[in-house]
Scaffold this motif. Structure first.
Motif, PDB file in Angstrom:
ATOM      1  N   SER A  51     -17.776 -61.323 -24.506  1.00  0.00           N
ATOM      2  CA  SER A  51     -16.338 -61.586 -24.565  1.00  0.00           C
ATOM      3  C   SER A  51     -16.128 -63.049 -24.164  1.00  0.00           C
ATOM      4  CB  SER A  51     -15.586 -60.667 -23.598  1.00  0.00           C
ATOM      5  OG  SER A  51     -15.858 -61.052 -22.261  1.00  0.00           O
ATOM      6  N   PRO A  52     -15.038 -63.658 -24.592  1.00  0.00           N
ATOM      7  CA  PRO A  52     -14.791 -65.052 -24.201  1.00  0.00           C
ATOM      8  C   PRO A  52     -14.789 -65.261 -22.688  1.00  0.00           C
ATOM      9  CG  PRO A  52     -13.360 -64.471 -26.010  1.00  0.00           C
ATOM     10  CD  PRO A  52     -14.046 -63.201 -25.578  1.00  0.00           C
TER      11      PRO A  52
ATOM     12  N   ALA B  80     -14.745 -69.335 -27.727  1.00  0.00           N
ATOM     13  CA  ALA B  80     -14.666 -68.171 -28.624  1.00  0.00           C
ATOM     14  C   ALA B  80     -15.860 -68.128 -29.575  1.00  0.00           C
ATOM     15  CB  ALA B  80     -13.354 -68.198 -29.412  1.00  0.00           C
TER      16      ALA B  80
ATOM     17  N   GLU C 239     -18.836 -65.328 -29.553  1.00  0.00           N
ATOM     18  CA  GLU C 239     -19.213 -64.569 -30.751  1.00  0.00           C
ATOM     19  C   GLU C 239     -20.708 -64.681 -31.023  1.00  0.00           C
ATOM     20  OE1 GLU C 239     -18.393 -64.861 -35.501  1.00  0.00           O
ATOM     21  OE2 GLU C 239     -16.687 -65.214 -34.166  1.00  0.00           O
TER      22      GLU C 239
END
Length: 153
Positions: free
Chosen positions: A31-32, A22, A26
């Motif tokens: 997206s993860p 995560a 970021e």
């Protein structure tokens, strides 16, 4: 071909491979799931070889670094295999580089104290014939890093 996000991911992973996906997502504006797929692709393509833990040498009583310059008069394949086996059998030898110029090899040793060099020396010369060895004690580590620049890929 790597893009800017791949370069950034490699840099971030080299700094701390335990970062949560995560956080990596970021930092790379992904997206993860997309970030996780990129990391897996970097592994699959061989950019990430493995994950390791860096151990504090002082805490495990290996504060001393010695560099050993080696000259040999032998360069045939049989001797080279003996040399490779000999240095691989000594855990205190953490790096070995074959050189150009006046010397054949440089070895990096990590030791609990300078006197332990004699133990390593005897183990090495007991396994392989060497022409000349010269040891140099590191007084200070000015720079030491494991992270590689990633912009050349």
């Amino acid at each position: 071909m790597l893009d800017d996000r791949d370069h950034l991911l490699l840099t971030l992973l080299q700094d701390d491979a335990d970062r949560p996906v995560a956080e990596l997502a970021e930092r790379t504006a992904l997206s993860p799931s997309a970030c996780s797929r990129r990391i897996q692709r970097l592994r699959d393509e061989g950019y990430v070889l493995r994950r390791v833990a860096l151990v504090d040498r002082a805490r495990i009583n290996l504060p001393t670094t010695i560099f050993v310059i080696v000259k040999t008069s032998q360069h045939e394949s049989g001797w080279l295999e003996e040399f490779r086996a000999a240095v691989n059998a000594v855990p205190e030898i953490v790096e070995v580089h074959r050189l150009t110029g006046n010397f054949d090899y440089i070895l990096k040793l990590v030791l609990p104290h300078v006197e332990h060099y004699d133990v390593v020396y005897k183990r090495l010369v007991g396994r392989v014939s060497l022409f000349e060895m010269s040891a140099y004690i590191s007084m200070e580590t000015v720079k030491s890093q494991t992270a590689l620049p990633t912009r050349y890929a």
